[in-house]
Design a protein around this motif. Structure first.
Motif, mmCIF file in Angstrom:
data_model
loop_
_atom_site.group_PDB
_atom_site.id
_atom_site.type_symbol
_atom_site.label_atom_id
_atom_site.label_comp_id
_atom_site.label_asym_id
_atom_site.label_seq_id
_atom_site.Cartn_x
_atom_site.Cartn_y
_atom_site.Cartn_z
ATOM 1 N N UNK A 43 -4.264 9.539 5.411
ATOM 2 C CA UNK A 43 -3.050 9.044 4.751
ATOM 3 C C UNK A 43 -3.383 8.787 3.289
ATOM 4 N N UNK A 44 -2.373 8.722 2.469
ATOM 5 C CA UNK A 44 -2.590 8.522 1.034
ATOM 6 C C UNK A 44 -1.384 7.790 0.456
ATOM 7 N N UNK A 45 -1.502 7.426 -0.815
ATOM 8 C CA UNK A 45 -0.377 6.768 -1.469
ATOM 9 C C UNK A 45 0.849 7.672 -1.382
ATOM 10 N N UNK A 46 2.010 7.064 -1.360
ATOM 11 C CA UNK A 46 3.226 7.855 -1.207
ATOM 12 C C UNK A 46 3.418 8.805 -2.393
ATOM 13 N N UNK A 62 13.636 -3.650 -12.895
ATOM 14 C CA UNK A 62 12.625 -2.705 -13.389
ATOM 15 C C UNK A 62 11.867 -2.051 -12.243
ATOM 16 N N UNK A 63 11.512 -2.841 -11.237
ATOM 17 C CA UNK A 63 10.790 -2.300 -10.087
ATOM 18 C C UNK A 63 11.585 -1.170 -9.444
ATOM 19 N N UNK A 64 12.879 -1.371 -9.280
ATOM 20 C CA UNK A 64 13.724 -0.332 -8.682
ATOM 21 C C UNK A 64 13.788 0.903 -9.572
ATOM 22 N N UNK A 123 5.189 6.345 -7.869
ATOM 23 C CA UNK A 123 5.232 5.350 -8.940
ATOM 24 C C UNK A 123 4.470 5.831 -10.175
ATOM 25 N N UNK A 124 4.431 7.133 -10.411
ATOM 26 C CA UNK A 124 3.710 7.670 -11.560
ATOM 27 C C UNK A 124 4.443 7.422 -12.865
ATOM 28 N N UNK A 125 3.772 7.727 -13.977
ATOM 29 C CA UNK A 125 4.386 7.547 -15.298
ATOM 30 C C UNK A 125 3.845 8.574 -16.270
#
Length: 345
Positions: free
Chosen positions: A205-208, A110-112, A163-165
Motif C-alpha cells: 500500500x502507499x500514500x493515496x 484550505x485543507x479541502x 496532496x501534491x503541489x
C-alpha cells in the motif's frame, strides 16, 4: 495612507521577485518588506529591507510559529503574507495565536482546497462538466482498475499525489515513444506503464494517489481576487511556453466566462483574498479544473503592470479597506515573457 511593514515567508521562490515588485509598486503607500526563508540563500534576501532564516514550516510547525511570533514583536510587523502551501496551512492553523492579520483563509477551507480528491469530488457534484475523470488509488489492484476505467492504453493518463503541489510527482503514462522524441527533446515527465508498475509493486500500500484522464493544451491559469466566497475579479493567463510550475511566455486577458466558472468554485470552497486555478481541456473539448491553489498565484503579480495588483488588492481586503475594480480597463490579450536573471550576494 499609513506605512505598512510586511513580512513575506518563503522568499526563495523563483517568482518571489514579482511579488516584491508588486508590493513596492502599489501606488498608494510606503511599504517596508521583511523576508524569511528556511534556505539561507533565498533568492530575494537582498530585495527586502530585512532577511532572516526561519525554521521549515513543513518539518517544525511549532518552531515556525514561535519564530514568527518573536519576529513580529521584534520588528513591529503589521501583516504577514505566507507564500508556499506549507506556510499557508501552518499559519492558517495557528492564526488565532498570532496578533496581526495574515493573508490566509480558514484552515478547514484550505485543507479541502488543497485536497485534489475532495476538489474533484466537489466538482463532480456541483460542476460536473468541469470535473476530470479520475480515481483515487492506494494499492496496485486499485491502479489496474483505474487503467480500465480510463481506457488505457487507448488513452494517455496522469498519475500524481492526492496532496501534491507545484507539479511535483506528476507523471504522464503512455506507451508511444520513439527514438527522436526520447533522445533529442527535453524530458516531459512522460513514462511508460512498466516504470510505474515497478514502482508501485515495491509497496503493498502507499500514500493515496490520483489517476486521472490526460488533459491537452491550451493550459489556463486563472488568478482571482475574492472575499469570503465572493469573486471580485478573475484574469486569465494562457500558457504558451513553460511547465506545470512556471510560465515563461503567456497571454493575459479578461474572460468573463472563465470568471463565472471561478466564481462558482470560490463559492463552493468559501475562498478569500487571492487564489489560482489551473485548467486544461479533455479529449472531447471540456474545460476541466485540475489544480486549485488557495493562495497568491505565482504569476499573478505580473498583472501589476496592467493595473491590477493582486497582492496589494488582497492586502486591502485583509485590512478591511475599500477595493474598487474597474472592469472597463481590463486587458485584452497582453503577452508577457519571463526570464532568469541573477543577483550578487
Amino acid at each position: 495612507m499609513n506605512k505598512l511593514t510586511i513580512l513575506i515567508t518563503t522568499v526563495g521562490g523563483l517568482t518571489s521577485p514579482d511579488l516584491i515588485y508588486a508590493l513596492k509598486n502599489n501606488g498608494e503607500r510606503e511599504v517596508e518588506l521583511h523576508g524569511i526563508d528556511a534556505f539561507e540563500w533565498a533568492v530575494c534576501r537582498t530585495m527586502v529591507n530585512c532577511f532572516d532564516v526561519s525554521p521549515n514550516s513543513a518539518e517544525d510547525e511549532r518552531g515556525f510559529v514561535d519564530f514568527i511570533k518573536n519576529y513580529i514583536e521584534k520588528y513591529h510587523i503589521d501583516i504577514i503574507i505566507p507564500c508556499g502551501n506549507e506556510d499557508n496551512l501552518v499559519l492558517a492553523k495557528y492564526k488565532d495565536q498570532i496578533k496581526i492579520p495574515i493573508l490566509v483563509g480558514d484552515y478547514h477551507h484550505l485543507i479541502s482546497a488543497y485536497d485534489k480528491g475532495a476538489v474533484y469530488h466537489s466538482l463532480q457534484k456541483h460542476l460536473p462538466q468541469h470535473a476530470p475523470k479520475f480515481q483515487i488509488i492506494k494499492t496496485l489492484d486499485d491502479f489496474y482498475q483505474a487503467l480500465d476505467f480510463l481506457d488505457f492504453p487507448k488513452n494517455k493518463i496522469v498519475i500524481k499525489p492526492r496532496f501534491g503541489r507545484g507539479g511535483r510527482g506528476v507523471y504522464i503514462i503512455g506507451n508511444q515513444f520513439n527514438f527522436d522524441h526520447f533522445f533529442h527533446k527535453k524530458p516531459e515527465n512522460e513514462v511508460d506503464i512498466a516504470t510505474i508498475e515497478n514502482i508501485l509493486k515495491q509497496q503493498k500500500t502507499f500514500e493515496e494517489l490520483i489517476v486521472m484522464e490526460y488533459l491537452t493544451p491550451p493550459f489556463v491559469s486563472a488568478y482571482s481576487l475574492c472575499h469570503n466566497g465572493e469573486n471580485l475579479l478573475t484574469l486569465e493567463h494562457i500558457r504558451e511556453w513553460g511547465s506545470a510550475s512556471q510560465t515563461y511566455r503567456g497571454v493575459v486577458s479578461y474572460n468573463e466566462e472563465l470568471e463565472h466558472l471561478c466564481s462558482k468554485v470560490i463559492e463552493i470552497f468559501n475562498l478569500t483574498y487571492a487564489n489560482n486555478m489551473e485548467l486544461a481541456y479533455t479529449q472531447d473539448g471540456r474545460l476541466v479544473l485540475f489544480d486549485l491553489n488557495p493562495r497568491l498565484g505565482a504569476s499573478s503579480s505580473i498583472d501589476t503592470d496592467l493595473g491590477f495588483n493582486f497582492p496589494y488588492l488582497a492586502i486591502k481586503l485583509l485590512l478591511g479597506e475599500e477595493v474598487k475594480i474597474n472592469k472597463s480597463g481590463l486587458p485584452s490579450k497582453s503577452r508577457f515573457l519571463r526570464y532568469f536573471s541573477f543577483l550578487w550576494l
